[in-house]
Design a protein around this motif. Structure first.
Motif, PDB file in Angstrom:
ATOM      1  N   PHE A  61       0.775  -1.217   0.027  1.00  0.00           N
ATOM      2  CA  PHE A  61       0.116  -0.058  -0.113  1.00  0.00           C
ATOM      3  C   PHE A  61       0.847   1.398  -0.080  1.00  0.00           C
ATOM      4  O   PHE A  61       0.552   2.112  -0.868  1.00  0.00           O
ATOM      5  CB  PHE A  61      -0.940  -0.046   1.248  1.00  0.00           C
ATOM      6  N   ALA A  62       1.865   1.251   0.696  1.00  0.00           N
ATOM      7  CA  ALA A  62       2.817   2.492   1.137  1.00  0.00           C
ATOM      8  C   ALA A  62       3.389   2.930  -0.005  1.00  0.00           C
ATOM      9  O   ALA A  62       3.437   3.776  -0.755  1.00  0.00           O
ATOM     10  CB  ALA A  62       3.565   2.354   2.205  1.00  0.00           C
ATOM     11  N   ILE A  63       4.022   1.793  -0.994  1.00  0.00           N
ATOM     12  CA  ILE A  63       5.007   1.898  -2.057  1.00  0.00           C
ATOM     13  C   ILE A  63       3.996   2.537  -3.253  1.00  0.00           C
ATOM     14  O   ILE A  63       4.154   3.358  -3.938  1.00  0.00           O
ATOM     15  CB  ILE A  63       5.564   0.635  -2.791  1.00  0.00           C
ATOM     16  N   VAL A  64       2.875   1.851  -3.567  1.00  0.00           N
ATOM     17  CA  VAL A  64       2.133   2.265  -4.558  1.00  0.00           C
ATOM     18  C   VAL A  64       1.563   3.571  -4.495  1.00  0.00           C
ATOM     19  O   VAL A  64       1.474   4.445  -5.342  1.00  0.00           O
ATOM     20  CB  VAL A  64       0.893   1.342  -4.583  1.00  0.00           C
ATOM     21  N   SER A  65       1.092   3.909  -2.989  1.00  0.00           N
ATOM     22  CA  SER A  65       0.661   5.239  -2.976  1.00  0.00           C
ATOM     23  C   SER A  65       1.616   6.351  -2.964  1.00  0.00           C
ATOM     24  O   SER A  65       1.384   7.524  -3.468  1.00  0.00           O
ATOM     25  CB  SER A  65      -0.183   5.196  -1.507  1.00  0.00           C
ATOM     26  N   THR A  66       2.794   6.174  -2.529  1.00  0.00           N
ATOM     27  CA  THR A  66       3.960   7.094  -2.544  1.00  0.00           C
ATOM     28  C   THR A  66       4.092   7.424  -3.966  1.00  0.00           C
ATOM     29  O   THR A  66       4.264   8.302  -4.480  1.00  0.00           O
ATOM     30  CB  THR A  66       5.150   6.673  -1.728  1.00  0.00           C
ATOM     31  N   VAL A  67       4.220   6.578  -4.835  1.00  0.00           N
ATOM     32  CA  VAL A  67       4.636   6.697  -6.114  1.00  0.00           C
ATOM     33  C   VAL A  67       3.550   7.612  -6.853  1.00  0.00           C
ATOM     34  O   VAL A  67       3.717   8.603  -7.522  1.00  0.00           O
ATOM     35  CB  VAL A  67       4.898   5.417  -6.972  1.00  0.00           C
ATOM     36  N   LEU A  68       2.459   7.050  -6.640  1.00  0.00           N
ATOM     37  CA  LEU A  68       0.940   7.689  -7.385  1.00  0.00           C
ATOM     38  C   LEU A  68       0.891   9.205  -6.882  1.00  0.00           C
ATOM     39  O   LEU A  68       0.511   9.989  -7.586  1.00  0.00           O
ATOM     40  CB  LEU A  68      -0.265   6.829  -6.984  1.00  0.00           C
ATOM     41  N   ILE A 108     -17.210   8.517   3.739  1.00  0.00           N
ATOM     42  CA  ILE A 108     -17.948   9.130   2.492  1.00  0.00           C
ATOM     43  C   ILE A 108     -17.689   8.253   1.121  1.00  0.00           C
ATOM     44  O   ILE A 108     -18.503   7.692   0.494  1.00  0.00           O
ATOM     45  CB  ILE A 108     -17.650  10.529   2.333  1.00  0.00           C
ATOM     46  N   PHE A 109     -16.385   7.979   1.190  1.00  0.00           N
ATOM     47  CA  PHE A 109     -15.862   7.059   0.182  1.00  0.00           C
ATOM     48  C   PHE A 109     -16.387   5.705   0.164  1.00  0.00           C
ATOM     49  O   PHE A 109     -16.820   5.192  -0.605  1.00  0.00           O
ATOM     50  CB  PHE A 109     -14.357   7.141  -0.181  1.00  0.00           C
ATOM     51  N   LYS A 110     -16.412   5.147   1.514  1.00  0.00           N
ATOM     52  CA  LYS A 110     -17.021   3.978   1.665  1.00  0.00           C
ATOM     53  C   LYS A 110     -18.520   3.841   1.226  1.00  0.00           C
ATOM     54  O   LYS A 110     -18.864   2.801   0.520  1.00  0.00           O
ATOM     55  CB  LYS A 110     -17.115   3.738   3.219  1.00  0.00           C
ATOM     56  N   PHE A 111     -19.126   4.948   1.476  1.00  0.00           N
ATOM     57  CA  PHE A 111     -20.528   4.976   0.763  1.00  0.00           C
ATOM     58  C   PHE A 111     -20.657   5.090  -0.622  1.00  0.00           C
ATOM     59  O   PHE A 111     -21.400   4.404  -1.156  1.00  0.00           O
ATOM     60  CB  PHE A 111     -21.240   5.962   1.464  1.00  0.00           C
ATOM     61  N   MET A 112     -19.632   5.425  -1.305  1.00  0.00           N
ATOM     62  CA  MET A 112     -19.569   5.741  -2.676  1.00  0.00           C
ATOM     63  C   MET A 112     -19.260   4.452  -3.431  1.00  0.00           C
ATOM     64  O   MET A 112     -19.868   3.873  -4.269  1.00  0.00           O
ATOM     65  CB  MET A 112     -18.621   6.734  -3.068  1.00  0.00           C
ATOM     66  N   TRP A 141      -7.795  -3.370  -1.440  1.00  0.00           N
ATOM     67  CA  TRP A 141      -6.567  -2.160  -1.229  1.00  0.00           C
ATOM     68  C   TRP A 141      -6.542  -1.019  -2.040  1.00  0.00           C
ATOM     69  O   TRP A 141      -6.133  -0.103  -1.882  1.00  0.00           O
ATOM     70  CB  TRP A 141      -5.382  -3.082  -1.239  1.00  0.00           C
ATOM     71  N   ILE A 142      -7.317  -1.464  -3.259  1.00  0.00           N
ATOM     72  CA  ILE A 142      -7.183  -0.359  -4.385  1.00  0.00           C
ATOM     73  C   ILE A 142      -8.121   0.643  -3.780  1.00  0.00           C
ATOM     74  O   ILE A 142      -7.875   1.854  -4.282  1.00  0.00           O
ATOM     75  CB  ILE A 142      -7.538  -0.984  -5.602  1.00  0.00           C
ATOM     76  N   GLY A 143      -9.268   0.576  -3.306  1.00  0.00           N
ATOM     77  CA  GLY A 143     -10.115   1.427  -2.934  1.00  0.00           C
ATOM     78  C   GLY A 143      -9.461   2.376  -1.722  1.00  0.00           C
ATOM     79  O   GLY A 143      -9.623   3.564  -1.567  1.00  0.00           O
ATOM     80  N   ILE A 144      -8.645   1.707  -0.722  1.00  0.00           N
ATOM     81  CA  ILE A 144      -7.720   2.535   0.202  1.00  0.00           C
ATOM     82  C   ILE A 144      -6.542   3.381  -0.663  1.00  0.00           C
ATOM     83  O   ILE A 144      -6.662   4.440   0.087  1.00  0.00           O
ATOM     84  CB  ILE A 144      -7.118   1.552   1.166  1.00  0.00           C
ATOM     85  N   VAL A 145      -6.220   2.624  -1.469  1.00  0.00           N
ATOM     86  CA  VAL A 145      -5.134   3.720  -2.128  1.00  0.00           C
ATOM     87  C   VAL A 145      -5.791   4.793  -2.820  1.00  0.00           C
ATOM     88  O   VAL A 145      -5.382   5.950  -2.643  1.00  0.00           O
ATOM     89  CB  VAL A 145      -4.421   2.879  -3.297  1.00  0.00           C
ATOM     90  N   ILE A 146      -6.713   4.718  -3.345  1.00  0.00           N
ATOM     91  CA  ILE A 146      -7.766   5.834  -3.908  1.00  0.00           C
ATOM     92  C   ILE A 146      -7.724   6.983  -3.115  1.00  0.00           C
ATOM     93  O   ILE A 146      -7.530   8.277  -3.170  1.00  0.00           O
ATOM     94  CB  ILE A 146      -8.804   5.437  -4.880  1.00  0.00           C
ATOM     95  N   VAL A 149      -4.471   8.539  -1.640  1.00  0.00           N
ATOM     96  CA  VAL A 149      -3.721   9.330  -2.594  1.00  0.00           C
ATOM     97  C   VAL A 149      -4.721  10.689  -2.998  1.00  0.00           C
ATOM     98  O   VAL A 149      -4.090  11.858  -2.994  1.00  0.00           O
ATOM     99  CB  VAL A 149      -3.595   8.528  -3.845  1.00  0.00           C
ATOM    100  N   TRP A 150      -5.984  10.392  -2.855  1.00  0.00           N
ATOM    101  CA  TRP A 150      -6.852  11.805  -3.313  1.00  0.00           C
ATOM    102  C   TRP A 150      -6.674  12.747  -1.998  1.00  0.00           C
ATOM    103  O   TRP A 150      -6.461  13.973  -2.327  1.00  0.00           O
ATOM    104  CB  TRP A 150      -8.367  11.270  -3.395  1.00  0.00           C
ATOM    105  N   GLN A 151      -6.567  12.044  -0.884  1.00  0.00           N
ATOM    106  CA  GLN A 151      -6.327  13.331   0.313  1.00  0.00           C
ATOM    107  C   GLN A 151      -5.036  13.694   0.504  1.00  0.00           C
ATOM    108  O   GLN A 151      -4.834  14.890   0.603  1.00  0.00           O
ATOM    109  CB  GLN A 151      -6.936  12.528   1.627  1.00  0.00           C
ATOM    110  N   SER A 152      -4.039  12.897   0.051  1.00  0.00           N
ATOM    111  CA  SER A 152      -2.626  13.304   0.416  1.00  0.00           C
ATOM    112  C   SER A 152      -2.158  14.100  -0.491  1.00  0.00           C
ATOM    113  O   SER A 152      -1.295  14.940  -0.432  1.00  0.00           O
ATOM    114  CB  SER A 152      -1.795  12.009   0.459  1.00  0.00           C
ATOM    115  N   THR A 153      -2.535  14.295  -1.852  1.00  0.00           N
ATOM    116  CA  THR A 153      -1.835  14.867  -2.905  1.00  0.00           C
ATOM    117  C   THR A 153      -2.045  16.274  -2.664  1.00  0.00           C
ATOM    118  O   THR A 153      -1.135  17.252  -3.301  1.00  0.00           O
ATOM    119  CB  THR A 153      -3.217  14.651  -4.271  1.00  0.00           C
ATOM    120  N   ALA A 154      -2.917  16.892  -1.945  1.00  0.00           N
ATOM    121  CA  ALA A 154      -3.035  18.251  -1.505  1.00  0.00           C
ATOM    122  C   ALA A 154      -1.659  18.847  -1.082  1.00  0.00           C
ATOM    123  O   ALA A 154      -0.988  19.953  -1.377  1.00  0.00           O
ATOM    124  CB  ALA A 154      -4.135  18.631  -0.668  1.00  0.00           C
ATOM    125  N   PHE A 155      -1.047  18.173  -0.023  1.00  0.00           N
ATOM    126  CA  PHE A 155       0.174  18.556   0.771  1.00  0.00           C
ATOM    127  C   PHE A 155       1.197  18.445   0.053  1.00  0.00           C
ATOM    128  O   PHE A 155       1.860  19.332  -0.249  1.00  0.00           O
ATOM    129  CB  PHE A 155       0.142  17.809   1.962  1.00  0.00           C
TER     130      PHE A 155
END
Length: 276
Positions: A61-68, A108-112, A141-146, A149-155
């Motif tokens: 999870f950490a490697i894929v998310s960090t790269v993306l 919210i994403f869980k509902f989606m 795990w892909i849902g968690i990555v999405i 990444v969506w929330q961390s991209t801002a910083f």
């Protein structure tokens, strides 16, 4: 003026950390009496299939998310740094996800993922959207990555924007005169000059994703089964809910060492590239 801050830091950070290290050498369950067991807890961690599985998921999870997150953040930062209309408004908009609570975003994403997307998939006849990926052991795990990444991209975007603002525009003008294309300018000018910010983002993002907890609690709770159980979640459940306080303290110490080692390796490798 520094003393109150030091006292608070020692009381709520350093002392609990030292206490956790101490208990990792015991059989303490979080209550009652305890005895010293030496390195037994540490040895048992390396023989624990559940812990090894959690380490595997966390690293994946950490490697894929960090790269993306770094690829997306850098692309957004370059776009926002261009001479476009409503640039300041767009910067504020892109930073909004970072302000929101991780748990709220996760629910919210869980509902989606659970209701909204499957309904859209059924209505449009799109097969891969019709099922809840959070309930799929291979895709959860892909849902968690999405979400992460969506929330961390801002910083990360904010840091890249700071790096891009330090580049003199005359460098790009000189490259244009020499006939350099967009890719050549990015690879030969932009990326080398923001390399220090790339290093910071890579290290911080990897550290944050390795410590993932809130997103997993909100989205899957570690399921289906235990396929999305991170180390942080395992330590919390075992230590505070499973009577494994000492054992999970040892696990936490090992994990702390792993995170520090990975961060140091990243810094050494990426800083060496900066020099080149």
């Amino acid at each position: 003026m520094v003393v109150p801050a030091l006292v608070l830091f020692f009381t709520f950070h350093t002392y609990p950390a030292i206490q956790g290290i101490f208990y990792s050498f015991t059989d303490y369950k979080g209550y009652g009496v305890w005895d010293f067991v030496g390195l037994k807890n540490y040895l048992n961690v390396f023989q624990d299939g559940r812990a090894l599985s959690a380490y595997g998921f966390t690293f994946q999870f950490a490697i894929v998310s960090t790269v993306l997150v770094n690829i997306i953040s850098l692309l957004i930062a370059i776009g926002l740094n261009a001479n476009i209309k409503f640039r300041k408004t767009l910067r504020a908009t892109y930073f909004l996800p970072y302000i929101l609570s991780v748990l709220i975003v996760g629910y919210i994403f869980k509902f989606m993922f659970t209701h909204l997307l499957p309904q859209i998939g059924d209505a449009l006849g799109i097969g891969f959207l019709s099922s809840n990926i959070l309930g799929n052991p291979d895709l959860a795990w892909i849902g968690i990555v999405i979400v992460a990444v969506w929330q961390s991209t801002a910083f990360n975007t904010l840091l890249y924007l700071a790096g891009l603002s330090t580049i003199d525009q005359q460098v790009y003008e000189a490259a244009d005169i020499d006939g350099a294309g967009s890719w050549a300018k990015f690879w030969k000018i932009t990326f080398p000059l923001v390399a220090p910010f790339f290093t910071i983002n890579m290290v911080v993002a990897m550290k944050n994703f390795l410590m993932a907890f809130d997103q997993i609690v909100a989205l899957t709770g570690g399921g289906p089964g235990q396929v999305t159980e991170s180390i942080s979640l395992l330590i919390y459940r075992g230590g505070f809910q499973g009577g494994e306080f000492a054992y999970q303290s040892a696990n936490a110490v090992i994990y702390f060492i792993v995170i520090v080692a990975i961060s140091i390796i990243q810094l050494r490798v990426l800083e060496r590239r900066e020099v080149k």
